[in-house]
Design an enzyme around this catalytic site. Sequence first.
Site, short mmCIF file in Angstrom:
data_model
loop_
_atom_site.label_atom_id
_atom_site.label_comp_id
_atom_site.label_asym_id
_atom_site.label_seq_id
_atom_site.Cartn_x
_atom_site.Cartn_y
_atom_site.Cartn_z
N SER A 126 0.82 -1.20 0.00
CA SER A 126 0.00 0.00 0.00
C SER A 126 0.86 1.26 0.00
CB SER A 126 -0.96 -0.03 1.20
OG SER A 126 -1.99 0.92 1.06
N ASP A 151 -8.33 -6.09 -5.65
CA ASP A 151 -8.18 -4.84 -4.91
C ASP A 151 -8.59 -3.68 -5.80
OD1 ASP A 151 -7.39 -2.78 -3.17
OD2 ASP A 151 -5.31 -2.86 -3.88
#
Length: 468
Positions: free
Chosen positions: A184, A383
């Site tokens: 991330s 995602d």
Amino acid sequence: MNTMIGRRPLVALVAVLTFLLRPAATAAASGHAADRIDRLPGQPPVDFDMYSGYITVEKSAGRSLFYLLQEAPEEAQPAPLVLWLNGGPGCSSIAYGASEELGAFRITPRGAGLFLNEYRWNKVANILFLDSPAGVGFSYTNTTSDLYTSGDNRTAHDSYTFLAKWFEKFPHYKYRDFYIAGESYAGHYVPELSQLVHRNNKGIEKPIINFKGFMVGNAVIDDYHDYRGTFEFWWNHGLVSDETYRLLNRSCIDDSSVHPSPACGAAFNVSMEEQGNIDLYSIYTPTCNETATASRRRPRGRYPWMTGSYDPCTDRYSTAYYNRPDVQRALHANVTGAINYPWVTCSDPIYNNWRDAPRSMLPIYKELIEAGLRIWVFSGDTDAVVPLTATRYSIGAMGLATTNSWYPWYDVQEVGGWSQVYEGLTLVTVRGAGHEVPLHRPRQALIMFQHFLQGKPMPGHTTNGTLA
């Protein structure tokens, strides 16, 4: 699932004796015995050692970073050392990486105890989790203004200072093969820290920090390409309308991820309404039934949409567990009482006041590729926060030559994902995984991690992936 269930009594007894009788001579000889964890509350017996504690990175400001080391079992040593970083910015590597992804344990409901993660990464490497920057998790600062002035640059330099001092505290890890990994917004942390380590190692024949490379997952890499790929993913997966897709591209594509324009913010508001109450971090899995609205307030990333939905249930387990006084004592956490507030998975002040964030990591990638370091980028393909399309656009912008074209990789007879090998970089996708790949596809994530450490391409159909 607790892996102790269903074992024969003799096997369980052997495990208990192994835990109680394993030697502690190395710790005492290395001078870090005080950081050794005897046993965490509710922890099952294990065959590996753990350490946790603090390293002061800025004495005048009182900034101290908290770490947790989960070593590989004795029979796997000497194994590489891997530093794991979660992003946010402002989110705890202890809360996420260690407690619901690749760490040795998972937390039971209401924080009552722990059970072993069958696919823990410390089976094959010594895993060092770091809460960074100061103010995240158990890391703290005695200077309140630090919470409102954090940014990429200071985070990288504090993390490097941490490493330099940590290796003095754990001298037997000096010269050991060392890697940095994360996910991330650690898509910024990891290459920035890697660049510092690489540059500081220049001219040293045998560097103490024997840095070999880095790996990042669903990583923020380049604002322009990340935006472009994210909006395309939303549209291709039916999450937004044609009109909103065009609006996002028109209003946001050239924006900074740190300070989006009002027009871009308005476009995001429209997109969130159209997406509805789904988990953007894993679009095909249900949200937690417990206060789904609370999940939409979780700060999980620098981009505006990263404040969106994430299943809050596991967060609640870690919040309950790490606020237990007996757990903090066992971890040697908050020993000075500097943390006079509840432990949280992510820090709102740090997230909301983040300062410097370069728009692109691509120049760092190019520098470290030229240096010959091992670089892997992986992506869970369900995602919608930093999706695969964003990663592919960012990698494509580097114009790297392909050495092994796109192919499916296998876990036994099942496709685990796809991979492409470039000159200096390997891309791996993990089929059916969300933003936190080791959470959603733990077995496949461990296979990938093993191949990264070995420097081997992901297994094709004729080789098949297996766990060591």
